[in-house]
Write a protein that holds these residues in place. Structure first.
Motif, PDB file in Angstrom:
ATOM      1  N   UNK A 285       0.711  -1.089  -0.203  1.00  0.00           N
ATOM      2  CA  UNK A 285       0.166  -0.002  -0.032  1.00  0.00           C
ATOM      3  C   UNK A 285       1.095   1.370  -0.020  1.00  0.00           C
TER       4      UNK A 285
ATOM      5  N   UNK B 231      -3.355  10.042   2.991  1.00  0.00           N
ATOM      6  CA  UNK B 231      -4.484   9.016   2.445  1.00  0.00           C
ATOM      7  C   UNK B 231      -3.494   7.787   2.230  1.00  0.00           C
ATOM      8  N   UNK B 232      -4.194   6.494   2.226  1.00  0.00           N
ATOM      9  CA  UNK B 232      -3.439   5.431   1.603  1.00  0.00           C
ATOM     10  C   UNK B 232      -4.008   5.082   0.222  1.00  0.00           C
ATOM     11  N   UNK B 233      -3.123   4.510  -0.729  1.00  0.00           N
ATOM     12  CA  UNK B 233      -3.582   4.323  -2.194  1.00  0.00           C
ATOM     13  C   UNK B 233      -3.131   2.705  -2.403  1.00  0.00           C
ATOM     14  N   UNK B 234      -3.785   2.551  -3.422  1.00  0.00           N
ATOM     15  CA  UNK B 234      -3.463   1.292  -4.060  1.00  0.00           C
ATOM     16  C   UNK B 234      -2.938   1.431  -5.658  1.00  0.00           C
ATOM     17  N   UNK B 235      -1.948   0.893  -5.918  1.00  0.00           N
ATOM     18  CA  UNK B 235      -1.510   1.343  -7.421  1.00  0.00           C
ATOM     19  C   UNK B 235      -2.030   0.381  -8.327  1.00  0.00           C
ATOM     20  N   UNK B 236      -2.716   0.905  -9.184  1.00  0.00           N
ATOM     21  CA  UNK B 236      -3.549   0.001 -10.238  1.00  0.00           C
ATOM     22  C   UNK B 236      -2.137  -0.939 -11.096  1.00  0.00           C
TER      23      UNK B 236
ATOM     24  N   UNK C  35       1.711  15.345 -10.509  1.00  0.00           N
ATOM     25  CA  UNK C  35       0.529  14.673  -9.761  1.00  0.00           C
ATOM     26  C   UNK C  35      -0.737  15.429  -9.917  1.00  0.00           C
TER      27      UNK C  35
ATOM     28  N   UNK D  29     -11.885   4.483 -13.399  1.00  0.00           N
ATOM     29  CA  UNK D  29     -10.483   3.854 -13.354  1.00  0.00           C
ATOM     30  C   UNK D  29     -10.160   3.226 -14.602  1.00  0.00           C
TER      31      UNK D  29
ATOM     32  N   UNK E 114      -1.385   4.851 -11.782  1.00  0.00           N
ATOM     33  CA  UNK E 114      -2.593   5.444 -11.298  1.00  0.00           C
ATOM     34  C   UNK E 114      -2.798   4.766  -9.884  1.00  0.00           C
ATOM     35  N   UNK E 115      -3.144   5.808  -9.110  1.00  0.00           N
ATOM     36  CA  UNK E 115      -3.354   5.251  -7.552  1.00  0.00           C
ATOM     37  C   UNK E 115      -4.865   5.672  -7.079  1.00  0.00           C
ATOM     38  N   UNK E 116      -5.581   4.567  -6.538  1.00  0.00           N
ATOM     39  CA  UNK E 116      -7.054   4.501  -6.090  1.00  0.00           C
ATOM     40  C   UNK E 116      -6.825   4.756  -4.533  1.00  0.00           C
ATOM     41  N   UNK E 117      -7.463   5.848  -3.979  1.00  0.00           N
ATOM     42  CA  UNK E 117      -7.521   6.125  -2.283  1.00  0.00           C
ATOM     43  C   UNK E 117      -8.274   4.836  -1.670  1.00  0.00           C
ATOM     44  N   UNK E 118      -7.682   4.540  -0.631  1.00  0.00           N
ATOM     45  CA  UNK E 118      -8.339   3.536   0.212  1.00  0.00           C
ATOM     46  C   UNK E 118      -9.405   4.159   1.036  1.00  0.00           C
ATOM     47  N   UNK E 119      -9.054   5.365   1.520  1.00  0.00           N
ATOM     48  CA  UNK E 119     -10.078   6.021   2.411  1.00  0.00           C
ATOM     49  C   UNK E 119     -11.243   6.694   1.581  1.00  0.00           C
ATOM     50  N   UNK E 120     -10.994   7.226   0.343  1.00  0.00           N
ATOM     51  CA  UNK E 120     -11.843   7.889  -0.279  1.00  0.00           C
ATOM     52  C   UNK E 120     -11.941   7.193  -1.805  1.00  0.00           C
TER      53      UNK E 120
ATOM     54  N   UNK F 217     -11.506   9.096  -5.214  1.00  0.00           N
ATOM     55  CA  UNK F 217     -10.357   9.774  -5.266  1.00  0.00           C
ATOM     56  C   UNK F 217      -9.189   9.138  -5.828  1.00  0.00           C
TER      57      UNK F 217
ATOM     58  N   UNK G 206      -5.091   9.450  -7.697  1.00  0.00           N
ATOM     59  CA  UNK G 206      -4.041  10.252  -8.119  1.00  0.00           C
ATOM     60  C   UNK G 206      -3.270   9.721  -9.562  1.00  0.00           C
TER      61      UNK G 206
END
Lengths: 98, 98
Positions: free
Chosen positions: A2, A91-96, B5, B19, B41-47, B50, B52
């Motif tokens: 993560x 925030x925490x992100x998953x990399x696609x 970013x 996505x 491409x990053x997808x937020x865990x909390x939101x 959201x 990036x």
């Protein structure tokens, strides 16, 4: 895995000192945390007092339950906290995966 | 080398479609731009709405004067723009060398 993204806005006259302190504390404290994989420090071109700290962790728990609850976090926050203009956003992100 | 970013907040019910469209457009359009080096491409865990988009460019001009002024950008924005809940925020960053 993560990716944590911490977004820091720093007191204007403290930005260059902050960048050095952040780099040092990341190496000395953050990099020794359980589950730490790697980090990058990014400084904004448009907003000279804005920095991103991007940290890869094995799991979100390693950051939130591990590092943030540790004595090391108190030391870490004691070094970087005094430079903050505003509370940081994290925030925490998953990399696609492609 | 400079890192763009882009921070996207997406209409809540459109996040998963977005996505996929972003990933496709990044590969088909963005990756063909002059000065493009790579992206994530990053997808937020909390939101959950959201995302990036982190793009590496050879120079800031390749993004701002090149890609953004190109016909390809109109196509790109036409694909991802309809998903935006708010106008995205975009800044450029230098990665600190250790």
């Amino acid at each position: 895995m993560i990716t944590e993204v911490a977004d820091f806005l720093i007191l204007e006259d403290k930005s260059s000192t902050f960048e050095g302190e952040l780099a040092r504390a990341a190496k000395d404290i953050l990099a020794k945390a359980k589950g730490y994989v790697g980090h990058k420090i990014l400084s904004s071109h448009e907003t000279p007092n804005r920095f991103l700290l991007v940290v890869e962790w094995e799991t979100i728990e390693d950051h939130v339950m591990g590092f943030r609850q540790s004595e090391a976090f108190i030391e870490w926050r004691g070094i970087i906290g005094p430079f903050f203009k505003n509370p940081p956003t994290v925030e925490h992100f998953n990399v696609r995966k492609e």
